[in-house]
Design an enzyme around this catalytic site. Structure first.
Site, PDB file in Angstrom:
ATOM      1  N   GLU A 127      45.164  37.492  44.039  1.00 62.83           N
ATOM      2  CA  GLU A 127      44.133  38.385  44.593  1.00 62.83           C
ATOM      3  C   GLU A 127      44.714  39.389  45.585  1.00 62.83           C
ATOM      4  O   GLU A 127      44.314  40.548  45.606  1.00 62.83           O
ATOM      5  CB  GLU A 127      43.049  37.554  45.281  1.00 62.83           C
ATOM      6  CG  GLU A 127      41.906  38.404  45.813  1.00 62.83           C
ATOM      7  CD  GLU A 127      40.886  37.575  46.596  1.00 62.83           C
ATOM      8  OE1 GLU A 127      39.921  38.175  47.089  1.00 62.83           O
ATOM      9  OE2 GLU A 127      41.060  36.348  46.684  1.00 62.83           O
ATOM     10  N   ASP A 128      45.680  38.963  46.408  1.00 58.85           N
ATOM     11  CA  ASP A 128      46.127  39.780  47.544  1.00 58.85           C
ATOM     12  C   ASP A 128      47.472  40.465  47.351  1.00 58.85           C
ATOM     13  O   ASP A 128      47.885  41.247  48.211  1.00 58.85           O
ATOM     14  CB  ASP A 128      46.197  38.914  48.806  1.00 58.85           C
ATOM     15  CG  ASP A 128      44.823  38.404  49.237  1.00 58.85           C
ATOM     16  OD1 ASP A 128      43.824  38.974  48.763  1.00 58.85           O
ATOM     17  OD2 ASP A 128      44.756  37.439  50.020  1.00 58.85           O
TER      18      ASP A 128
END
Length: 495
Positions: free
Chosen positions: A98-99
């Protein structure tokens, strides 16, 4: 000179960060190495170093290095849920896709398909449930439950993630605190409860309560502190004869005081419309014993019950036999309410060490993985099957779906018998028609009546714990089952 000073400060900060991260990781490894799991330290080291590099230079709002969050989530998974290396690796990697620029395919190549599947599930359902895009987030929650039915570790790690976020919520702005606390109380606490994670459920509720209703929380916490000495005296006086009796029996045991949580007290005050001083079950007693064998532990529960029943008068309507009939989330214990010498009713919970571990850690305490699949014989699998049926239906509004699931999670349970004497766990307030659909959608859609305790009743008849139910069916009968049956909705919607 200023540049040199800044460089020195940066170096000192980096050294302090590294020391903090290394200490946290050593704590995680110590927790894992003390567990009964097979020791796969190499793969955990690999996941840690990968995540540390991926999140390098990123900080949380609290100011600490971001990698501290995945380590903390992994520690909760290991120490508080009792999960193994696959879950720990997935927890360490849960924010990487996600990051950062890494993909699920990268995770699969380096760590294998199982870790990649769990990380993918966690990535799909990241973010909140409420907010400006509430419906979209509700769809994300549907994805969470759908993924959960493939591997329960997705939801277990998500609960670990939420617990750490709640523990560090003070660094968030006030509006986010309120939103995150609300969604935690709405979804994650009941999810933890449904999975038998009692200790985590209580902490999630109390943390949420402290942010949503800070004044009420502080008021109850203060009152609990002010009445602690009085409770301690009552506990010692009440348990002294019990200890003497158990010692005489040669039992190996410990006795703990269980104090009702602030959130639980507040909920009872709201539901019963009473004041703090009118709540008489704030104190409960928990007896945790070491059985002679797994086969005798239920018998030993009742031996303890008989012994303490000779000491104190028991409440005839408040004996709960979850020893022989465990709750759907795996909870197993014998509860009895006794009258103390001061005229106060006190609940006593009798558990073996195994029962206590399951009560605290839920399914995670005795989770048996066979390539990540859910055992066919577990009640949890039945619940996951029910959720999958709901998810198969593309029609209901997403937020309505959340309300449906929430009601399912909060529902208290009753035990109902089939004509052959098999026990089925049903939500309190269910009808004979609900029972028919729980047996099978075909039975539900073709039922024409029901017999409860051998007497004919309408399908709308509400069932009670202990009822024996027989469903009468006809192939010619079609019931309009509405949202009960996904298959029927996909057909002509005539059932």
């Amino acid at each position: 000179m200023d540049e040199n000073l800044q460089s020195l400060k940066d170096a000192e900060r980096e050294a302090a960060d590294n020391a903090m991260v290394n200490a946290a990781y050593e704590q995680l490894l110590a927790s894992y190495l003390s567990s009964p799991h097979r020791k796969k330290v190499d793969i955990i080291n690999k996941a840690f170093n990968f995540a540390r590099q991926a999140h390098k230079g990123v900080r949380r709002l609290s100011g600490e290095p971001y990698i501290m969050h995945p380590i903390s989530v992994a520690l909760i998974a290991s120490a508080e849920m009792g999960l193994g290396s696959t879950s720990i690796c997935s927890a360490l990697l849960h924010d990487v896709v996600e990051d950062t620029d890494y993909t699920v395919e990268d995770i699969e190549t380096i760590f294998g398909s199982k870790v990649a599947q769990i990380v993918d599930g966690l990535t799909k359902i990241s973010g909140g449930i409420f907010g400006d895009q509430a419906s979209a987030q509700a769809e994300n929650f549907k994805k969470l439950l759908l993924t959960m039915s493939d591997d329960i570790r997705v939801i277990l790690i998500k609960i670990c993630d939420r617990l750490h976020n709640m523990r560090t919520l003070s660094s968030q702005p006030a509006n986010k605190q309120y939103k995150i606390a609300g969604e935690t109380l709405y979804i994650y606490a009941p999810l933890a409860n449904r999975l038998g994670l009692n200790k985590i459920k209580n902490e999630l509720e109390n943390l949420s309560f402290s942010y949503e209703h800070p004044m009420e929380y502080e008021s109850i916490r203060t009152k609990l502190a002010n009445t602690e000495e009085k409770r301690n005296i009552l506990f010692e006086q009440f348990t002294a004869p019990i200890r003497a009796a158990l010692d005489k029996m040669g039992m190996r045991y410990v006795i703990h005081a269980r104090v009702k949580t602030p959130y639980s007290i507040w909920s009872k005050m709201q539901n019963k419309h009473v004041m703090f001083d009118e709540i008489y079950d704030i104190l409960a007693v928990r007896i945790i014993f070491t059985p002679e064998s797994r086969e005798t532990e239920i018998d030993e529960c009742f031996k303890i019950y008989v012994a303490i029943n000779k000491l104190y008068k028991s409440h005839p309507d408040r004996v709960r036999d979850w020893a022989n009939h465990p709750k759907a989330n795996g909870y197993q214990a014998l509860h009895v309410t006794l009258m103390s010498q001061t005229g106060q009713w006190i609940e006593v919970q009798i558990r073996s060490e195994r029962m206590n571990e399951i009560a605290e850690q839920g399914f995670a305490a005795h989770w048996k993985y066979k390539e990540g699949e859910v055992g066919e014989d577990t009640e949890l699998n039945d619940w996951l099957h029910t959720i999958k049926e709901i998810l198969d239906d593309p029609q209901p509004d997403a937020m309505d779906f959340l309300d449906t699931i929430k009601l399912n999670l909060f529902a208290s349970e009753i035990f109902v018998f089939t004509p052959k004497g098999e026990i089925r766990t049903m939500p309190a307030g269910c009808t004979a028609l609900d029972f028919a659909f729980q047996i099978h959608t075909f039975v539900g859609s073709h039922c024409i009546g029901a017999k409860v305790n051998h007497k004919l009743v309408p399908l709308s008849h509400r069932l009670q714990s202990g009822d024996q139910v027989e469903i009468l069916t006809s192939k010619a009968q079609h019931v309009n089952c509405g949202s009960r049956c996904a298959k029927c909705r996909k057909a002509a919607k005539t059932c």
